[in-house]
Write an enzyme that holds these catalytic residues in place. Structure first.
Site, PDB file in Angstrom:
ATOM      1  N   LYS A 195       9.052  65.987  10.225  1.00 19.40           N
ATOM      2  CA  LYS A 195       8.442  65.739  11.532  1.00 19.40           C
ATOM      3  C   LYS A 195       8.879  64.370  12.011  1.00 19.40           C
ATOM      4  O   LYS A 195       8.630  63.360  11.360  1.00 19.40           O
ATOM      5  CB  LYS A 195       6.919  65.819  11.433  1.00 19.40           C
ATOM      6  CG  LYS A 195       6.237  65.490  12.756  1.00 19.40           C
ATOM      7  CD  LYS A 195       4.752  65.755  12.714  1.00 19.40           C
ATOM      8  CE  LYS A 195       4.114  65.304  14.020  1.00 19.40           C
ATOM      9  NZ  LYS A 195       2.673  65.571  14.050  1.00 19.40           N
ATOM     10  N   LYS A 248      10.358  69.737  13.120  1.00 20.71           N
ATOM     11  CA  LYS A 248       9.701  69.489  14.404  1.00 20.71           C
ATOM     12  C   LYS A 248      10.161  68.156  14.977  1.00 20.71           C
ATOM     13  O   LYS A 248      10.155  67.175  14.231  1.00 20.71           O
ATOM     14  CB  LYS A 248       8.191  69.459  14.165  1.00 20.71           C
ATOM     15  CG  LYS A 248       7.388  69.102  15.384  1.00 20.71           C
ATOM     16  CD  LYS A 248       5.957  68.927  15.016  1.00 20.71           C
ATOM     17  CE  LYS A 248       5.204  68.429  16.233  1.00 20.71           C
ATOM     18  NZ  LYS A 248       3.839  68.126  15.941  1.00 20.71           N
TER      19      LYS A 248
HETATM   20  C1  PBG Z   1      -0.291  65.704  15.263  1.00 21.21           C
HETATM   21  C2  PBG Z   1       0.537  66.661  16.035  1.00 21.21           C
HETATM   22  C3  PBG Z   1       1.323  66.378  17.162  1.00 21.21           C
HETATM   23  C4  PBG Z   1       1.915  67.579  17.538  1.00 21.21           C
HETATM   24  C5  PBG Z   1       1.464  68.558  16.673  1.00 21.21           C
HETATM   25  N1  PBG Z   1       0.630  67.963  15.731  1.00 21.21           N
HETATM   26  C6  PBG Z   1       1.480  65.137  17.929  1.00 21.21           C
HETATM   27  C7  PBG Z   1       1.943  63.894  17.331  1.00 21.21           C
HETATM   28  O1  PBG Z   1       2.395  63.834  16.194  1.00 21.21           O
HETATM   29  O2  PBG Z   1       1.834  62.898  18.040  1.00 21.21           O
HETATM   30  C8  PBG Z   1       2.872  67.721  18.693  1.00 21.21           C
HETATM   31  C9  PBG Z   1       3.066  69.087  19.206  1.00 21.21           C
HETATM   32  C10 PBG Z   1       3.731  69.164  20.521  1.00 21.21           C
HETATM   33  O3  PBG Z   1       4.227  68.179  21.094  1.00 21.21           O
HETATM   34  O4  PBG Z   1       3.767  70.288  21.039  1.00 21.21           O
HETATM   35  N2  PBG Z   1      -1.520  66.227  14.936  1.00 21.21           N
END
Ligand code: PBG
Length: 322
Positions: A195, A248
């Site tokens: 991520k 991601k």
């Molecule tokens: C954190 C989380 C995020 C997303 C999913 N889980 C945001 C982040 O890390 O700031 C992003 C998902 C998206 O942008 O569609 N709980």
């Protein structure tokens, strides 16, 4: 041997032929549909930066989950947005927290639908970071028991899969151990393994009201320039007991999806994130692109890159077209 014996265009002459030789196909069963659940009754609040996406109270989340199931989408990914936020993110692991309640209601209404619980503290902390703070810094080891506790309460509420998105080191092992201790040995973990600290999460932070109140997430999420590190992160998650692995965002990280696909045997999930969705919607609203066509092309290409499953806000729309 080349032209004129070989003419690749022969197989492109008709829609039927193209369909016969297509290498990558989409099906509603490829999709995971994210939902944002809020407290209150009869709330269906549009997210300005994500046309077609809403903050939904529990009864509306249940209705939306039913629609997904009816279209052949096998699972939803739940994000809870509590009214009360505090430094410890206590609503994340409360037995009757908003996400735990939504899980119970969805499982009661549509038992076959797989409910995936996103596990992270950022929607639940008043500072908006994914873990608890110590000296203005996100503390890794102090966060682990809270993530484990959130996982246990979600699994006990009926979640079919636990999906930690926080990027703390060691969280998969901590969550696996906690689930096993309460005899939840059969509940799989979908790890947000690679991520990245991405600008593409912008609209999500409006949807989840989870923007960090100071600093950013670069101290725990990955640097966009790295791919070897993605393989290292994924290997650690696999070792710690992940059942599914994730990359991601998706579109700027297709090479990462491919590299993870080639290295690991586990199902690979790609998250087609909020910014990727909103860019398509914005351009389509301006009449600059054909939104439906872009959507299908993007989803196909994420599968072609090597993802087995795609988390996407387009899920309902795309399933309707298939
Ligand atoms: C954190 C989380 C995020 C997303 C999913 N889980 C945001 C982040 O890390 O700031 C992003 C998902 C998206 O942008 O569609 N709980």
């Amino acid at each position: 041997m080349a032209y004129p014996v070989h003419r690749p265009r022969r197989l492109r002459r008709s829609a039927a032929l193209r369909d016969m030789v297509r290498e990558t196909r989409l099906a509603p069963s490829d999709f995971i549909y994210p939902l944002f659940v809020v407290e209150g009754r009869d709330v269906r609040r549009p997210i300005a930066s994500m046309p077609g996406v809403f903050n939904l109270s529990v009864e509306h989340v249940v209705a939306e989950a039913k629609r997904a199931h009816a279209l052949g989408i096998p699972s939803v990914l739940l994000f809870g947005i509590p009214d009360h936020k505090d430094a410890q993110g206590s609503q994340a692991y409360a037995r009757d927290g908003i996400v735990q309640r939504a899980i119970r209601e969805i499982k009661a209404a549509v038992p076959e639908l797989q409910v995936i619980a996103d596990v992270c503290l950022c929607e639940y902390t008043d500072h908006g970071h994914c873990g608890v703070l110590e000296g203005g810094h996100v503390a890794n080891d102090a966060t682990l028991p809270l993530l484990a506790q959130m996982s246990v309460t979600c699994a006990q509420a009926g979640a079919d899969i636990i999906a930690p998105s926080d990027m703390m080191d060691g969280r998969i092992a901590a969550i696996r151990k906690a689930l096993d201790e309460v005899k939840m040995t059969e509940v799989p973990i979908m790890a947000y393994s690679a991520k990245y600290a991405s600008g593409f999460y912008g609209p999500f932070r409006e949807a989840a009201q989870s923007a960090p109140q100071f600093g950013d997430r670069r101290g725990y999420q990955m640097d966009p320039g790295n791919v070897r590190e993605a393989l290292k992160e994924t290997a650690l998650d696999v070792e710690e007991g992940a059942d599914l692995i994730m990359v991601k965002p998706a579109l700027s990280y297709m090479d990462v999806i491919r590299a993870v696909r080639e290295r690991f045997e586990l199902p690979v999930v790609a998250y087609n994130v909020s910014g990727e969705y909103s860019m398509v919607k914005a351009a389509a609203q301006n009449g600059w692109v054909d939104g439906e066509r872009l959507m299908m092309e993007i989803l196909t290409s994420i599968r072609r890159a090597g993802a087995d499953l795609i988390i996407t806000y387009h899920a309902l729309e795309a399933a309707k077209l298939l």
